[in-house]
Design a protein around this motif. Structure first.
Motif, PDB file in Angstrom:
ATOM      1  N   GLY A 289       4.562  -7.337 -89.587  1.00 21.49           N
ATOM      2  CA  GLY A 289       5.679  -7.508 -88.667  1.00 21.49           C
ATOM      3  C   GLY A 289       5.281  -7.983 -87.287  1.00 21.49           C
ATOM      4  O   GLY A 289       6.148  -8.376 -86.490  1.00 21.49           O
ATOM      5  N   ILE A 290       3.973  -7.985 -86.977  1.00 19.02           N
ATOM      6  CA  ILE A 290       3.556  -8.328 -85.610  1.00 19.02           C
ATOM      7  C   ILE A 290       2.495  -9.424 -85.532  1.00 19.02           C
ATOM      8  O   ILE A 290       2.236  -9.953 -84.449  1.00 19.02           O
ATOM      9  CB  ILE A 290       3.020  -7.074 -84.874  1.00 19.02           C
ATOM     10  CG1 ILE A 290       1.786  -6.502 -85.595  1.00 19.02           C
ATOM     11  CG2 ILE A 290       4.107  -6.017 -84.746  1.00 19.02           C
ATOM     12  CD1 ILE A 290       1.120  -5.352 -84.843  1.00 19.02           C
ATOM     13  N   TYR A 291       1.875  -9.782 -86.653  1.00 20.19           N
ATOM     14  CA  TYR A 291       0.764 -10.728 -86.576  1.00 20.19           C
ATOM     15  C   TYR A 291       1.262 -12.150 -86.343  1.00 20.19           C
ATOM     16  O   TYR A 291       2.437 -12.465 -86.572  1.00 20.19           O
ATOM     17  CB  TYR A 291      -0.086 -10.661 -87.844  1.00 20.19           C
ATOM     18  CG  TYR A 291       0.373 -11.547 -88.975  1.00 20.19           C
ATOM     19  CD1 TYR A 291      -0.363 -12.660 -89.357  1.00 20.19           C
ATOM     20  CD2 TYR A 291       1.554 -11.264 -89.664  1.00 20.19           C
ATOM     21  CE1 TYR A 291       0.056 -13.474 -90.405  1.00 20.19           C
ATOM     22  CE2 TYR A 291       1.972 -12.056 -90.714  1.00 20.19           C
ATOM     23  CZ  TYR A 291       1.232 -13.162 -91.074  1.00 20.19           C
ATOM     24  OH  TYR A 291       1.658 -13.974 -92.093  1.00 20.19           O
ATOM     25  N   GLU A 292       0.364 -13.022 -85.876  1.00 16.26           N
ATOM     26  CA  GLU A 292       0.686 -14.422 -85.631  1.00 16.26           C
ATOM     27  C   GLU A 292       0.231 -15.233 -86.835  1.00 16.26           C
ATOM     28  O   GLU A 292      -0.966 -15.344 -87.108  1.00 16.26           O
ATOM     29  CB  GLU A 292      -0.028 -14.898 -84.361  1.00 16.26           C
ATOM     30  CG  GLU A 292       0.662 -16.053 -83.655  1.00 16.26           C
ATOM     31  CD  GLU A 292       0.633 -17.332 -84.488  1.00 16.26           C
ATOM     32  OE1 GLU A 292       1.703 -17.730 -84.998  1.00 16.26           O
ATOM     33  OE2 GLU A 292      -0.450 -17.895 -84.653  1.00 16.26           O
ATOM     34  N   PRO A 293       1.151 -15.822 -87.612  1.00 18.63           N
ATOM     35  CA  PRO A 293       0.799 -16.419 -88.908  1.00 18.63           C
ATOM     36  C   PRO A 293      -0.231 -17.540 -88.850  1.00 18.63           C
ATOM     37  O   PRO A 293      -0.970 -17.747 -89.814  1.00 18.63           O
ATOM     38  CB  PRO A 293       2.148 -16.948 -89.422  1.00 18.63           C
ATOM     39  CG  PRO A 293       3.174 -16.122 -88.725  1.00 18.63           C
ATOM     40  CD  PRO A 293       2.604 -15.831 -87.378  1.00 18.63           C
ATOM     41  N   GLN A 294      -0.296 -18.291 -87.758  1.00 13.46           N
ATOM     42  CA  GLN A 294      -1.203 -19.438 -87.683  1.00 13.46           C
ATOM     43  C   GLN A 294      -2.568 -19.102 -87.088  1.00 13.46           C
ATOM     44  O   GLN A 294      -3.448 -19.961 -87.004  1.00 13.46           O
ATOM     45  CB  GLN A 294      -0.560 -20.553 -86.852  1.00 13.46           C
ATOM     46  CG  GLN A 294       0.741 -21.078 -87.432  1.00 13.46           C
ATOM     47  CD  GLN A 294       0.561 -21.620 -88.834  1.00 13.46           C
ATOM     48  OE1 GLN A 294      -0.420 -22.309 -89.137  1.00 13.46           O
ATOM     49  NE2 GLN A 294       1.497 -21.318 -89.720  1.00 13.46           N
ATOM     50  N   GLU A 295      -2.750 -17.842 -86.694  1.00 13.64           N
ATOM     51  CA  GLU A 295      -3.964 -17.483 -85.960  1.00 13.64           C
ATOM     52  C   GLU A 295      -5.230 -17.734 -86.774  1.00 13.64           C
ATOM     53  O   GLU A 295      -6.204 -18.318 -86.290  1.00 13.64           O
ATOM     54  CB  GLU A 295      -3.905 -16.015 -85.537  1.00 13.64           C
ATOM     55  CG  GLU A 295      -5.138 -15.558 -84.775  1.00 13.64           C
ATOM     56  CD  GLU A 295      -5.084 -14.077 -84.427  1.00 13.64           C
ATOM     57  OE1 GLU A 295      -6.037 -13.601 -83.781  1.00 13.64           O
ATOM     58  OE2 GLU A 295      -4.114 -13.405 -84.814  1.00 13.64           O
ATOM     59  N   ALA A 296      -5.231 -17.297 -88.028  1.00  9.60           N
ATOM     60  CA  ALA A 296      -6.439 -17.438 -88.858  1.00  9.60           C
ATOM     61  C   ALA A 296      -6.794 -18.899 -89.052  1.00  9.60           C
ATOM     62  O   ALA A 296      -7.972 -19.290 -88.951  1.00  9.60           O
ATOM     63  CB  ALA A 296      -6.238 -16.755 -90.199  1.00  9.60           C
ATOM     64  N   ALA A 297      -5.801 -19.735 -89.344  1.00 10.70           N
ATOM     65  CA  ALA A 297      -6.069 -21.156 -89.573  1.00 10.70           C
ATOM     66  C   ALA A 297      -6.602 -21.825 -88.311  1.00 10.70           C
ATOM     67  O   ALA A 297      -7.547 -22.627 -88.375  1.00 10.70           O
ATOM     68  CB  ALA A 297      -4.806 -21.858 -90.055  1.00 10.70           C
ATOM     69  N   ARG A 298      -6.028 -21.517 -87.165  1.00 10.77           N
ATOM     70  CA  ARG A 298      -6.492 -22.119 -85.901  1.00 10.77           C
ATOM     71  C   ARG A 298      -7.933 -21.710 -85.604  1.00 10.77           C
ATOM     72  O   ARG A 298      -8.770 -22.553 -85.257  1.00 10.77           O
ATOM     73  CB  ARG A 298      -5.584 -21.698 -84.748  1.00 10.77           C
ATOM     74  CG  ARG A 298      -4.301 -22.477 -84.635  1.00 10.77           C
ATOM     75  CD  ARG A 298      -3.694 -22.303 -83.253  1.00 10.77           C
ATOM     76  NE  ARG A 298      -3.422 -20.902 -82.964  1.00 10.77           N
ATOM     77  CZ  ARG A 298      -2.250 -20.312 -83.169  1.00 10.77           C
ATOM     78  NH1 ARG A 298      -1.246 -20.992 -83.703  1.00 10.77           N
ATOM     79  NH2 ARG A 298      -2.063 -19.050 -82.858  1.00 10.77           N
ATOM     80  N   MET A 299      -8.218 -20.422 -85.738  1.00  8.67           N
ATOM     81  CA  MET A 299      -9.551 -19.930 -85.430  1.00  8.67           C
ATOM     82  C   MET A 299     -10.590 -20.529 -86.364  1.00  8.67           C
ATOM     83  O   MET A 299     -11.650 -20.999 -85.929  1.00  8.67           O
ATOM     84  CB  MET A 299      -9.586 -18.412 -85.516  1.00  8.67           C
ATOM     85  CG  MET A 299     -10.963 -17.811 -85.238  1.00  8.67           C
ATOM     86  SD  MET A 299     -11.008 -16.026 -85.416  1.00  8.67           S
ATOM     87  CE  MET A 299     -10.868 -15.848 -87.185  1.00  8.67           C
ATOM     88  N   LEU A 300     -10.284 -20.566 -87.653  1.00 11.58           N
ATOM     89  CA  LEU A 300     -11.273 -21.037 -88.622  1.00 11.58           C
ATOM     90  C   LEU A 300     -11.405 -22.554 -88.619  1.00 11.58           C
ATOM     91  O   LEU A 300     -12.487 -23.079 -88.906  1.00 11.58           O
ATOM     92  CB  LEU A 300     -10.928 -20.509 -90.006  1.00 11.58           C
ATOM     93  CG  LEU A 300     -11.290 -19.022 -90.133  1.00 11.58           C
ATOM     94  CD1 LEU A 300     -10.499 -18.344 -91.224  1.00 11.58           C
ATOM     95  CD2 LEU A 300     -12.783 -18.835 -90.362  1.00 11.58           C
ATOM     96  N   GLN A 301     -10.359 -23.278 -88.257  1.00  8.49           N
ATOM     97  CA  GLN A 301     -10.522 -24.722 -88.101  1.00  8.49           C
ATOM     98  C   GLN A 301     -11.473 -25.025 -86.949  1.00  8.49           C
ATOM     99  O   GLN A 301     -12.318 -25.924 -87.041  1.00  8.49           O
ATOM    100  CB  GLN A 301      -9.184 -25.412 -87.863  1.00  8.49           C
ATOM    101  CG  GLN A 301      -9.331 -26.926 -87.718  1.00  8.49           C
ATOM    102  CD  GLN A 301      -7.996 -27.653 -87.684  1.00  8.49           C
ATOM    103  OE1 GLN A 301      -7.019 -27.199 -88.259  1.00  8.49           O
ATOM    104  NE2 GLN A 301      -7.955 -28.797 -87.001  1.00  8.49           N
TER     105      GLN A 301
END
Length: 382
Positions: A278-290
């Motif tokens: 309910g609180i996480y940012e959905p694109q965070e993992a993709a941005r960080m790992l890219q």
């Protein structure tokens, strides 16, 4: 008395071997997909909260209803669908378990299961232990591991019961397009063939691409199950928790096996993940790992390593080392770890039959300083 080995896999897989060797040599570990950076502080706090609030006993067999509801809502919002509900989502102790249980629910002894190599090492044992006959379709490195649909068409027989696919693909980093799904649908068509779709890196897709989930493919109707992992999405591989999404009919078959294997999955982790969704940012993992992928690629640009097709998803990037060494890939990976203190995974680990490619897989789900120091060493190897 001796025990009968029921499958052809090595007693200790290469991922364990290389990780242990990296520890022994104090090497920079770009081998196994083990993130070495902290997880979200909110997730840590929610796990502690779960224990304090008393979520310490068995969860329902299907998984906590709040978690299944939040997964369904998240997926429906992400993909603009109404397919997902608590009745189509089942919580599992990791994706490897999900793949095994899906096959146990679908295949019977003597059924053929098509899988695409290079493939993650759990696929083959999961097929064989469940009595299936593995039928491999090899993706060729000289063709950038492109899917050869004619090969898949030719692999189908009257005994084919399932096909096991993986997108985003480990180890190549390829992400399936809608055209790929359409090609598979055209091949399967009216045949009684199921699809087990390993989608553990669904939220780690780069360069503006979007993951296309298997469960949304209407052409497969009640013949597909998609398998996911919170371990990849939130960098919590040690939590060993994931979920499966399928039609109610397949979900019921899956749960009929699941209830007698593990029955219940880690309750505090389910509580924490339900709230975190309910609180996480959905694109965070993709941005960080890219950014980490690009850091690795940039750092290795001046090296003798030859980058294969740029990874568009997962934790991994493939490199050809033939300009450096004539060693086979297992020997090269061990030499690199011992002599240069950088650990990697040989591509042959993803094949049943020996391959002669000089290719290794680097994991970039690491701290930036680890990537930078490893790349600096690799740039100077000649």
């Amino acid at each position: 008395m001796s025990l009968r080995i029921k499958h052809t896999a090595s007693p200790v897989n290469i991922f364990t071997i290389m990780t242990n060797l990296a520890r022994q040599e104090n090497a920079y570990n770009l081998s196994q997909g083990l993130p070495d950076y902290p997880i979200a502080s909110e997730l840590s706090e929610l796990l502690q909260e779960a224990v304090i609030e008393g979520f310490n006993q068995y969860a329902p067999m299907q998984g906590l209803v709040q978690l299944r509801e939040n997964i369904a809502r998240t997926l429906n919002d992400r993909y603009a669908t109404g397919f997902c509900s608590p009745d189509t989502v089942t919580i599992t102790p990791g994706a490897t378990y999900g793949i095994y249980t899906a096959l146990a629910a679908i295949i019977e002894k003597g059924d053929e299961v098509i899988y695409l190599e290079p493939a993650f090492d759990c696929y083959l044992p999961a097929i064989e232990i469940n009595g299936g006959i593995p039928v491999r379709v090899t993706l060729e490195s000289h063709n950038n591991f492109a899917i050869d649909w004619e090969k898949i068409r030719n692999a189908i027989s009257a005994k084919t019961k399932a096909i096991l696919i993986n997108t985003p693909h480990n180890p190549t980093g390829y992400v399936w397009t809608q055209n790929d799904w359409d090609q598979l649908a055209a091949i399967i068509d009216a045949r009684d063939i199921y699809v087990v779709s390993d989608e553990v890196y669904d939220s780690i897709v780069f360069d503006g691409q979007q993951h296309i989930p298997g469960f949304l493919q209407a052409a497969f109707n009640d013949k597909i199950i998609s398998i996911y992992s919170f371990g990849k999405a939130f960098h919590i591989t040690g939590w060993k928790i994931g979920y499966c999404v399928a039609s109610k009919e397949i979900t019921e078959a899956f749960r009929s096996i699941h209830q007698y294997l593990t029955f219940s999955v880690n309750t505090p982790a389910q509580y924490a993940l339900a709230k975190y969704l309910g609180i996480y940012e959905p694109q965070e993992a993709a941005r960080m790992l890219q950014a980490k992928r690009d850091l690795l690629i940039g750092g290795l640009q001046p090296s003798l390593l030859g980058r294969l097709a740029t990874s568009t998803g997962t934790y991994f990037q493939l490199y050809d080392y033939s300009a450096i060494s004539d060693l086979n890939d297992v020997e090269f990976a061990q030499w690199l770890t011992v002599e240069h203190k950088v650990a990697t995974i040989p591509l042959s680990a993803f094949y049943k039959t020996p391959q002669h490619d000089r290719i290794v897989r680097f994991c970039f789900a690491k701290k930036d300083e680890v990537i930078e120091k490893a790349a600096e060493i690799l740039r100077h190897i000649s």
